[in-house]
Enzyme design. Structure first.
Site, PDB file in Angstrom:
ATOM      1  N   GLU A 282       7.739  10.043 -23.274  1.00  0.00           N
ATOM      2  CA  GLU A 282       8.593  10.892 -24.131  1.00  0.00           C
ATOM      3  C   GLU A 282       9.221  10.060 -25.247  1.00  0.00           C
ATOM      4  OE1 GLU A 282       8.528  14.175 -23.909  1.00  0.00           O
ATOM      5  OE2 GLU A 282       7.150  13.865 -22.256  1.00  0.00           O
ATOM      6  N   TRP A 285       6.704   9.878 -27.805  1.00  0.00           N
ATOM      7  CA  TRP A 285       6.652  11.100 -28.638  1.00  0.00           C
ATOM      8  C   TRP A 285       7.644  10.970 -29.795  1.00  0.00           C
ATOM      9  CZ3 TRP A 285       3.605  15.068 -29.583  1.00  0.00           C
ATOM     10  CH2 TRP A 285       2.718  15.518 -28.603  1.00  0.00           C
ATOM     11  N   TRP A 314       5.158  35.788 -42.814  1.00  0.00           N
ATOM     12  CA  TRP A 314       6.198  35.934 -41.786  1.00  0.00           C
ATOM     13  C   TRP A 314       6.870  37.292 -41.956  1.00  0.00           C
ATOM     14  CZ3 TRP A 314       5.512  32.247 -38.397  1.00  0.00           C
ATOM     15  CH2 TRP A 314       5.044  30.997 -38.805  1.00  0.00           C
ATOM     16  N   ASN A 349      14.253  20.840 -22.901  1.00  0.00           N
ATOM     17  CA  ASN A 349      13.018  20.773 -23.693  1.00  0.00           C
ATOM     18  C   ASN A 349      12.068  21.936 -23.427  1.00  0.00           C
ATOM     19  OD1 ASN A 349      10.956  19.468 -25.394  1.00  0.00           O
ATOM     20  ND2 ASN A 349       9.875  19.270 -23.442  1.00  0.00           N
ATOM     21  N   TRP A 367       9.172  29.355 -38.958  1.00  0.00           N
ATOM     22  CA  TRP A 367       9.698  28.266 -38.114  1.00  0.00           C
ATOM     23  C   TRP A 367      10.823  27.515 -38.807  1.00  0.00           C
ATOM     24  CZ3 TRP A 367       9.152  23.458 -40.307  1.00  0.00           C
ATOM     25  CH2 TRP A 367       8.142  23.291 -41.274  1.00  0.00           C
ATOM     26  N   TRP A 390       9.247  22.043 -33.776  1.00  0.00           N
ATOM     27  CA  TRP A 390       9.080  23.379 -34.376  1.00  0.00           C
ATOM     28  C   TRP A 390       7.669  23.588 -34.891  1.00  0.00           C
ATOM     29  CZ3 TRP A 390      11.433  27.846 -34.058  1.00  0.00           C
ATOM     30  CH2 TRP A 390      12.698  27.862 -33.470  1.00  0.00           C
TER      31      TRP A 390
HETATM   32  P1  FAD Z   1      14.617  13.357 -22.053  1.00  0.00           P
HETATM   33  O1  FAD Z   1      13.658  14.350 -21.545  1.00  0.00           O
HETATM   34  O2  FAD Z   1      15.427  12.609 -21.077  1.00  0.00           O
HETATM   35  O3  FAD Z   1      13.778  12.333 -22.958  1.00  0.00           O
HETATM   36  C1  FAD Z   1      14.338  11.080 -23.396  1.00  0.00           C
HETATM   37  C2  FAD Z   1      14.233  10.976 -24.893  1.00  0.00           C
HETATM   38  O4  FAD Z   1      12.864  11.004 -25.304  1.00  0.00           O
HETATM   39  C3  FAD Z   1      14.876  12.113 -25.644  1.00  0.00           C
HETATM   40  O5  FAD Z   1      16.269  11.958 -25.749  1.00  0.00           O
HETATM   41  C4  FAD Z   1      14.154  12.051 -26.981  1.00  0.00           C
HETATM   42  O6  FAD Z   1      14.653  11.041 -27.818  1.00  0.00           O
HETATM   43  C5  FAD Z   1      12.747  11.678 -26.560  1.00  0.00           C
HETATM   44  N1  FAD Z   1      11.952  12.897 -26.373  1.00  0.00           N
HETATM   45  C6  FAD Z   1      11.831  13.642 -25.257  1.00  0.00           C
HETATM   46  N2  FAD Z   1      10.995  14.674 -25.466  1.00  0.00           N
HETATM   47  C7  FAD Z   1      10.583  14.579 -26.737  1.00  0.00           C
HETATM   48  C8  FAD Z   1       9.712  15.339 -27.556  1.00  0.00           C
HETATM   49  N3  FAD Z   1       9.052  16.411 -27.081  1.00  0.00           N
HETATM   50  N4  FAD Z   1       9.533  14.972 -28.837  1.00  0.00           N
HETATM   51  C9  FAD Z   1      10.156  13.886 -29.333  1.00  0.00           C
HETATM   52  N5  FAD Z   1      10.992  13.118 -28.608  1.00  0.00           N
HETATM   53  C10 FAD Z   1      11.198  13.451 -27.325  1.00  0.00           C
HETATM   54  N6  FAD Z   1      14.542  16.087 -29.699  1.00  0.00           N
HETATM   55  C11 FAD Z   1      15.534  15.473 -30.345  1.00  0.00           C
HETATM   56  O7  FAD Z   1      15.855  14.321 -30.029  1.00  0.00           O
HETATM   57  N7  FAD Z   1      16.186  16.100 -31.373  1.00  0.00           N
HETATM   58  C12 FAD Z   1      15.856  17.351 -31.794  1.00  0.00           C
HETATM   59  O8  FAD Z   1      16.455  17.873 -32.735  1.00  0.00           O
HETATM   60  C13 FAD Z   1      14.827  18.027 -31.092  1.00  0.00           C
HETATM   61  N8  FAD Z   1      14.482  19.294 -31.420  1.00  0.00           N
HETATM   62  C14 FAD Z   1      13.456  19.916 -30.753  1.00  0.00           C
HETATM   63  C15 FAD Z   1      13.058  21.198 -31.149  1.00  0.00           C
HETATM   64  C16 FAD Z   1      12.007  21.845 -30.505  1.00  0.00           C
HETATM   65  C17 FAD Z   1      11.574  23.208 -30.966  1.00  0.00           C
HETATM   66  C18 FAD Z   1      11.361  21.206 -29.432  1.00  0.00           C
HETATM   67  C19 FAD Z   1      10.236  21.900 -28.715  1.00  0.00           C
HETATM   68  C20 FAD Z   1      11.736  19.934 -29.033  1.00  0.00           C
HETATM   69  C21 FAD Z   1      12.780  19.262 -29.686  1.00  0.00           C
HETATM   70  N9  FAD Z   1      13.189  17.964 -29.304  1.00  0.00           N
HETATM   71  C22 FAD Z   1      14.175  17.337 -30.015  1.00  0.00           C
HETATM   72  C23 FAD Z   1      12.485  17.232 -28.232  1.00  0.00           C
HETATM   73  C24 FAD Z   1      13.128  17.371 -26.830  1.00  0.00           C
HETATM   74  O9  FAD Z   1      13.330  18.718 -26.541  1.00  0.00           O
HETATM   75  C25 FAD Z   1      14.449  16.630 -26.716  1.00  0.00           C
HETATM   76  O10 FAD Z   1      14.288  15.287 -27.127  1.00  0.00           O
HETATM   77  C26 FAD Z   1      14.974  16.601 -25.290  1.00  0.00           C
HETATM   78  O11 FAD Z   1      15.084  17.905 -24.778  1.00  0.00           O
HETATM   79  C27 FAD Z   1      16.335  15.937 -25.279  1.00  0.00           C
HETATM   80  O12 FAD Z   1      16.866  15.921 -23.983  1.00  0.00           O
HETATM   81  P2  FAD Z   1      17.024  14.542 -23.200  1.00  0.00           P
HETATM   82  O13 FAD Z   1      17.765  13.578 -24.052  1.00  0.00           O
HETATM   83  O14 FAD Z   1      17.562  14.868 -21.854  1.00  0.00           O
HETATM   84  O15 FAD Z   1      15.519  14.086 -23.148  1.00  0.00           O
END
Ligand code: FAD
Length: 460
Positions: A282, A285, A314, A349, A367, A390
């Site tokens: 993650e 990612w 849209w 997420n 979006w 998004w």
């Molecule tokens: P954990 O699941 O504990 O993951 C640890 C870290 O890994 C996160 O804090 C983040 O930095 C990174 N990470 C995890 N999943 C993703 C992912 N799919 N893509 C990129 N990085 C990831 N993440 C953001 O940090 N900021 C946003 O504004 C954001 N907007 C999102 C919008 C949409 C529509 C979607 C589908 C995902 C988005 N994410 C975003 C990715 C992800 O949802 C969040 O990083 C995550 O939910 C944050 O919770 P956590 O810190 O407990 O993450």
């Protein structure tokens, strides 16, 4: 925080908050280096700060509450500002203990540098790289100002393990698919990429300057706690088993700390690599989306990664958009997610994926509307990740879900919230008459979406 419009803004003034209360006997003949904190709000393992402190001159640490950003925030209780304020307060305590102080400005960055140039003889300015469109323009303007005075502006990689074009295909082109990118990322990683950047106390000795209150900068706080910056080792060990269930506290909540640099990405990778590879995936990612923003800057300027997706017609129904924002769509998992984010600034997420898919596919709303709404609400808002998420949901992004794969909210609920624990927490009136009927039947929405997407893609 929300993006700053790119044109038509002129930098305003800036003032050093609290300057009058603590006059400091500093003459312009004193030669110093400046370290400019931005989204790296920590003293430990901070690359740019490490280099500043190892330069020849005493270091003046500075921070600016940037009015070009703050004036864009309509919500004057924005918790991101409160988070930054808390982090700055902590930094100040640490700096005072070292016999120094943080100089805090309120205004535009360029106005801050004009003041610093009047106050000190500056040998060099140090900072860490920032990759968003506004930040790139800002840094270019600051670098130009400093260069016109013969002062080097040194910026370092700090918030990522690999940045810009450090992970590219063998033929020199950028990756657009996550899996091969992550393989190359892992194959390239060595101990040197995770090395720590310790600090020495080579700060300029100064009397402490007071911290401005949130009120001084036009905001108020709620005082509610923020997630811890310490990774929970047990949680990380089980991350692959728990991360998909929104009713569980199964994710790290470290997003806001990664956003504002209150943790070091190097430390986090060092600590979690032996614990759980799914978790590190993650973090990769995150680096992937930062790379995409850097290599394909059009995505940060409101354009679809795949241009043909900008041909979609849209529906953009404002009333439906409002119902989605408020969590009143009649689809419980979607409504729970939106209500969680509205109330706490966090959304799980899995639910971000469902709510985003629902807006773009079920409601056929652009979006970019959803992206902007998330940007205004999420505590962990990060342009690169939010845009990536998004565009993934809308199908327009790199490595996105194919457009014909449309989440079924009912099936998703059965898989990820089978006991309805998450839903009942946020939609307690689920079984009452007051809870709305579905805004659109799933099958009808699905057909409508497929038609609209197909029409656009056939035209391209
Ligand atoms: P954990 O699941 O504990 O993951 C640890 C870290 O890994 C996160 O804090 C983040 O930095 C990174 N990470 C995890 N999943 C993703 C992912 N799919 N893509 C990129 N990085 C990831 N993440 C953001 O940090 N900021 C946003 O504004 C954001 N907007 C999102 C919008 C949409 C529509 C979607 C589908 C995902 C988005 N994410 C975003 C990715 C992800 O949802 C969040 O990083 C995550 O939910 C944050 O919770 P956590 O810190 O407990 O993450």
């Amino acid at each position: 925080m929300r993006r700053v419009p790119r044109r038509g803004r002129r930098p305003g003034g800036s003032h050093l908050i609290g300057h009058r209360r603590y006059p400091i006997c500093i003459t312009t003949s004193m030669t110093v280096s400046i370290f400019w904190f931005r989204r790296d709000l920590r003293l430990s393992d901070n690359t740019g700060l490490h280099h500043a402190l190892n330069s020849n001159n005493p270091v003046v640490p500075v921070f600016v509450f940037d009015t070009l950003i703050l004036h864009q925030l309509d919500n004057k209780t924005d918790r991101r500002v409160e988070f930054i304020h808390t982090a700055i307060t902590h930094l100040q305590q640490q700096l005072i203990a070292l016999g120094s102080t943080l100089e805090i400005y309120h205004g535009s960055p360029i106005a801050m540098f004009h003041q610093l140039l009047n106050k000190y003889t500056i040998a060099r300015v140090f900072t860490n790289n920032d990759y968003e469109p506004y930040a790139l323009e800002r840094d270019e303007a600051i670098a130009a100002l400093l260069h016109s005075k013969g002062i080097p502006f040194n910026s370092y990689k700090d918030q990522l393990i690999f940045e810009k074009n450090e992970i590219i295909k063998d033929d020199g082109r950028p990756y657009t698919v996550y899996t091969p990118y992550s393989k190359k990322w892992k194959a390239t990683l060595s101990d040197s990429h995770l090395q720590s950047y310790p600090i020495t106390n080579h700060f300029l000795r100064q009397h402490p300057l007071p911290i401005p209150s949130l009120k001084d900068i036009g905001f108020t706080g709620t005082g509610a706690p923020f997630p811890s910056s310490q990774p929970d080792k047990e949680l990380i060990k089980n991350y692959d088993k728990t991360r998909d269930f929104p009713a569980m506290a199964g994710t790290s909540r470290l997003g806001v700390h990664l956003r504002f640099g209150t943790i070091s990405i190097r430390e986090l990778v060092r600590e979690t690599l032996p614990l759980n590879t799914t978790f590190v995936n993650e973090l990769i990612w995150r680096e992937f989306y930062f790379m995409i923003l850097w290599q394909f800057p059009h995505v940060g300027k409101g354009k679809a990664f795949k241009p043909e997706y900008d041909l979609i017609q849209w529906r953009n129904n404002e009333e439906e958009f409002e119902r989605w924002c408020q969590g009143e769509t009649g689809y419980p998992i979607v409504d729970a997610g939106m209500r969680e984010m509205n109330a706490t600034g966090f959304m799980h997420n899995r639910v971000r994926m469902m709510t985003a898919s629902f807006l773009t596919k079920h409601l056929l709303i652009d979006w970019r509307w959803g992206e902007a709404y998330f940007a205004s609400k999420l505590l962990d808002y990060e342009l690169a990740n939010n845009n990536g998420g998004w565009q993934w949901a809308a199908g327009s992004g790199c490595d996105a879900a194919p457009y014909f794969r449309i989440f079924n909210p009912t099936l998703q609920t059965k898989r990820f919230d089978p006991q309805l624990e998450y839903i009942k927490k946020w939609v307690p009136e689920l079984n009452e008459l007051s809870y709305p009927q579905p805004i659109v039947p799933h099958e009808q929405a699905r057909e409508r979406c497929l038609k609209a997407y197909k029409k656009a893609l056939d035209r391209s």
